[in-house]
Write a protein that holds these residues in place. Sequence first.
Motif, mmCIF file in Angstrom:
data_model
loop_
_atom_site.group_PDB
_atom_site.id
_atom_site.type_symbol
_atom_site.label_atom_id
_atom_site.label_comp_id
_atom_site.label_asym_id
_atom_site.label_seq_id
_atom_site.Cartn_x
_atom_site.Cartn_y
_atom_site.Cartn_z
ATOM 1 N N TYR A 59 57.325 15.708 -42.274
ATOM 2 C CA TYR A 59 56.853 15.041 -43.484
ATOM 3 C C TYR A 59 57.049 13.530 -43.342
ATOM 4 O O TYR A 59 58.077 13.071 -42.825
ATOM 5 C CB TYR A 59 57.615 15.543 -44.711
ATOM 6 C CG TYR A 59 57.464 17.030 -44.961
ATOM 7 C CD1 TYR A 59 56.382 17.526 -45.690
ATOM 8 C CD2 TYR A 59 58.402 17.932 -44.467
ATOM 9 C CE1 TYR A 59 56.243 18.893 -45.912
ATOM 10 C CE2 TYR A 59 58.273 19.284 -44.688
ATOM 11 C CZ TYR A 59 57.189 19.753 -45.413
ATOM 12 O OH TYR A 59 57.051 21.104 -45.627
ATOM 13 N N SER A 60 56.058 12.789 -43.814
ATOM 14 C CA SER A 60 56.118 11.326 -43.733
ATOM 15 C C SER A 60 55.602 10.737 -45.042
ATOM 16 O O SER A 60 54.786 11.346 -45.743
ATOM 17 C CB SER A 60 55.290 10.808 -42.557
ATOM 18 O OG SER A 60 53.916 11.135 -42.721
ATOM 19 N N CYS A 93 51.766 5.912 -51.415
ATOM 20 C CA CYS A 93 52.048 6.872 -52.507
ATOM 21 C C CYS A 93 51.485 8.249 -52.184
ATOM 22 O O CYS A 93 51.064 8.992 -53.080
ATOM 23 C CB CYS A 93 51.485 6.375 -53.844
ATOM 24 S SG CYS A 93 51.958 4.717 -54.286
ATOM 25 N N VAL A 94 51.459 8.588 -50.909
ATOM 26 C CA VAL A 94 50.928 9.871 -50.436
ATOM 27 C C VAL A 94 51.955 10.508 -49.516
ATOM 28 O O VAL A 94 52.477 9.854 -48.604
ATOM 29 C CB VAL A 94 49.585 9.694 -49.686
ATOM 30 C CG1 VAL A 94 49.080 11.040 -49.164
ATOM 31 C CG2 VAL A 94 48.547 9.053 -50.587
ATOM 32 N N LEU A 95 52.258 11.788 -49.757
ATOM 33 C CA LEU A 95 53.124 12.551 -48.875
ATOM 34 C C LEU A 95 52.238 13.296 -47.877
ATOM 35 O O LEU A 95 51.306 14.011 -48.264
ATOM 36 C CB LEU A 95 53.972 13.539 -49.669
ATOM 37 C CG LEU A 95 54.897 14.453 -48.856
ATOM 38 C CD1 LEU A 95 55.976 13.637 -48.147
ATOM 39 C CD2 LEU A 95 55.531 15.527 -49.751
ATOM 40 N N VAL A 96 52.535 13.116 -46.586
ATOM 41 C CA VAL A 96 51.741 13.735 -45.519
ATOM 42 C C VAL A 96 52.584 14.797 -44.831
ATOM 43 O O VAL A 96 53.741 14.536 -44.445
ATOM 44 C CB VAL A 96 51.269 12.684 -44.493
ATOM 45 C CG1 VAL A 96 50.369 13.348 -43.441
ATOM 46 C CG2 VAL A 96 50.533 11.554 -45.181
ATOM 47 N N PHE A 103 47.849 16.639 -47.335
ATOM 48 C CA PHE A 103 48.174 15.458 -48.135
ATOM 49 C C PHE A 103 48.512 15.855 -49.568
ATOM 50 O O PHE A 103 47.901 16.771 -50.147
ATOM 51 C CB PHE A 103 46.996 14.469 -48.154
ATOM 52 C CG PHE A 103 46.542 14.032 -46.793
ATOM 53 C CD1 PHE A 103 47.190 13.016 -46.127
ATOM 54 C CD2 PHE A 103 45.474 14.667 -46.172
ATOM 55 C CE1 PHE A 103 46.780 12.612 -44.875
ATOM 56 C CE2 PHE A 103 45.058 14.280 -44.914
ATOM 57 C CZ PHE A 103 45.710 13.248 -44.262
ATOM 58 N N LEU A 104 49.504 15.153 -50.118
ATOM 59 C CA LEU A 104 49.828 15.239 -51.544
ATOM 60 C C LEU A 104 49.695 13.819 -52.101
ATOM 61 O O LEU A 104 50.619 13.008 -52.007
ATOM 62 C CB LEU A 104 51.245 15.776 -51.758
ATOM 63 C CG LEU A 104 51.693 15.961 -53.215
ATOM 64 C CD1 LEU A 104 50.794 16.957 -53.931
ATOM 65 C CD2 LEU A 104 53.148 16.416 -53.274
ATOM 66 N N PRO A 105 48.538 13.477 -52.692
ATOM 67 C CA PRO A 105 48.269 12.079 -53.064
ATOM 68 C C PRO A 105 48.688 11.766 -54.504
ATOM 69 O O PRO A 105 49.173 12.623 -55.242
ATOM 70 C CB PRO A 105 46.755 11.990 -52.908
ATOM 71 C CG PRO A 105 46.281 13.364 -53.298
ATOM 72 C CD PRO A 105 47.363 14.327 -52.869
ATOM 73 N N LYS A 127 52.914 21.258 -53.655
ATOM 74 C CA LYS A 127 52.511 20.637 -54.906
ATOM 75 C C LYS A 127 53.757 20.183 -55.657
ATOM 76 O O LYS A 127 54.865 20.681 -55.411
ATOM 77 C CB LYS A 127 51.682 21.583 -55.764
ATOM 78 C CG LYS A 127 52.455 22.765 -56.304
ATOM 79 C CD LYS A 127 51.567 23.609 -57.222
ATOM 80 C CE LYS A 127 52.378 24.742 -57.862
ATOM 81 N NZ LYS A 127 51.547 25.566 -58.766
ATOM 82 N N LEU A 128 53.557 19.269 -56.579
ATOM 83 C CA LEU A 128 54.670 18.706 -57.347
ATOM 84 C C LEU A 128 55.161 19.717 -58.366
ATOM 85 O O LEU A 128 54.385 20.224 -59.181
ATOM 86 C CB LEU A 128 54.214 17.413 -58.044
ATOM 87 C CG LEU A 128 55.291 16.604 -58.763
ATOM 88 C CD1 LEU A 128 56.319 16.076 -57.783
ATOM 89 C CD2 LEU A 128 54.657 15.449 -59.530
#
Length: 841
Positions: free
Chosen positions: A265-266, A271-274, A285-287, A323-324
Amino acid sequence: MAVKSKHSRAPEQNFKINVVQKDGDILVDQKPVLSSDSRILLVASGCDVKVFSTGGEVIQELVGHKEKTLCFALKVSPGEMRCSKVNSFFVQANLHISIKKGAKKIELKIPEDIKNSRLISSHVGPISKSLYITVKAGSAKTGNLVMFSPKKDNKYVAKIISKGVELGTNKVTVSFNEKFVAMLQLGFLTIKALVGNVKVRHKYENNLLCVVSHPCEEVIATGDSLGQIILWYNALQETPTKKVLHWHTLPIADLAFSASGGELYSGGGECVLVKWQLTEDRRYFLPRLGSRINLITTDTTNQYLVLSMADNALHLVSAKEFKLEGVIQGLAVTSGNKEPFAAGLVYDSNTQAVITNGKIGHLQFYDVHTSKQLYNLDITLTNYITPERHEELINTDVEKVAVTANGKWMATVEYRNDFKTSLELRLKFWNFVTKDQSWNLNTCIELPHDKYVNGLSFQKPRKNTDEPLCVTCSEDGKFKLWAPVDNSDINGSRVCWNCVGVGFYQQHPASAATFVPDGSMVAVAFGSHLTFWLPHSCEFKGDLSQPFLKETIRQIIFGGGSFSNSMVVTRSKSWVCVWDLFTCSLQWRVSLQSTFLASDPLSPYMAVFTKNSEVYIFEGSKSQALCSQKLGSGGPAICAAFVPHKKPPAVSAHWNASSALVFIDNRKKLLTVQAEVSHSAVEREIEGYVHDLLQETSSITVPTPFSALLADTRHSHSSKSNVAQQKGSAGYGLSVEDSHIMVKKALDEARVYRLESIASLTTEFCKSIIPLATTSLEKNQQEEVKASYKNISSSITTIQSIKDDEQRQKKLKKKQLKKRLEKVSNNDFTELMKVMNISTK
């Protein structure tokens, strides 16, 4: 401003000012720790450690540490939800390190050569449970890496592994088998074997920012300033194998492997988790996470990820569904070079919370009584624009906010000016819907002024049914009055806000504006001139100024209480002035390099904060301060407000009996100024109350009529001095209950921190409540008193009956007189006219 000194036992003398943090401190400075069953989340928050459930509930808070604390949980058995059962390291910034193993607590001995250093970060070895800490001495830009390895008898031995290590939370990592440790040094990735003397340094052309090790293999991942991720295989060799992963356009903030090592994870400024699927060479992606990602934490069960965001929030992300799941939000802060909390602190009567800036383009409603954020309100209704690699882009943000006293209307000013594109300036009016408990946008006004808006304030209506006016003032030299007008149509009745008046004065910029408490006039500052205008006609009524006062007025404050209608306080860069509105003259002035001025709406007290990080509490009618306090090392206050108490505080001085004084300093921390009892004052108070207690037990006036009569009669019938001195004692009418109340009052009001032993007070206390033995002569005298009391009672009864008879006679006479008057009023005097031979025709 001179501090007033008192030598008497005045209430203010018994208190001292103390500054207490109310926002729970920053949650995202260090990586949080997830328990082995992924049910508990431990977070280092300043000097405290907070224990959350993964559902977001606070389970426990560990407080009382004097320094910044880091907490690392090593093992938590399933079902153990109390932090007291967690085996853990507690590491403080002053290198006070303790290890907790069940009920045992071990204090680590710090080597002499690093005793005066400060802790930067720490890591725990996955196998040996060794502790790796990075420390720095003084103002050094790099630090030393120190390892504490466990030995027999619960002892730990310290060893310096390397020097010149970069400072940061994610600059050091330990391999899964503790074979080597990897660290970032200026321009190099250094690999140091923990067994043997093997040390390899790999030079890298770009600036490396973070490093993390694989949980199952001897693989290291690093992130650089170009947004690239480099996987290092066989890192202990001189020529390791490297693999580059690239998606990010901004520098990599942090990296984290999953528990199995199959995912990486990066995150960063986008503001995006890859999520990088390493086995399949795919990414997900989690944008739109709303803020920059600072740190990433994974658990051992591959259920959750915890993202430490730049706005002081922890985002819980489901690792499987990606997901959040939830957000743990502290006091939201903005990052970057923008001026923080530009809108200040404004009290909201609906939620009994303060309104201030939150995330970019948002307002947050924060309850200072419970230290919790209630909710965020999106004002600009735009997406956050992430910065570019070499340029910081400007976002539209909220600059001013005001709320009516009844909480029905809220006005906001949003502003954006990058000096490249057109100016963005909007005035918005929001209506609070009681049914939905939400704010709805009512009116949006584009470019209400030509330049930056300096002031925004609502009028306090004279009646609850009246709609308020709103005033804005700007650098364009004008102030404008806004009012709600009817805008009904076929869809129903509604109102919108329009401009109803404009004013200007001598081409000066309008720097501040507010309404007088009764709403009859509006006060506007133009440079160093304080002007007054009629709000409904914009008619100029006069100005207040002095030739020696040339600085621009930044704030205009009308105090509370009786002070509000007669005087006004102004604050400029170097002066605090009070003007008398009746005489239109300067009442007093004090030279202060001030940053903010706040007033209590429920009392006549005010507070002014200085650039020297001091606060002065004063009354507007007096130039002498009631008290003052140094705010500490947090820097000067940015904004402040008095917030009414939900319930009266246990300890309070006159100035904070109605409201609490809260402020935000340069560190972006929300604090409150409290009054605490001085220990020396407590000791004096105890001595005074004990002395008063002994005096009252010998001289207090008895409460009941019979005991008063008995005590007075005994005093008149006896000439002995000892009997006269006993008047009012327990044997003569003072009840044990009254003495109990008196003692309870002494103990409660004194706020006892230290009290002499009860045995030393027993003798005098017992004398005050236990009746003395009476002789036969005294018994005879008591009988005589009782007989006298009966005679007096019968006499009082006789007198009362006589008074009742007199009252009845008076009432009877009044009735007879009333009947006679009614006959006169109803008589037409015909018979009298006949006798007098007067014709009625």
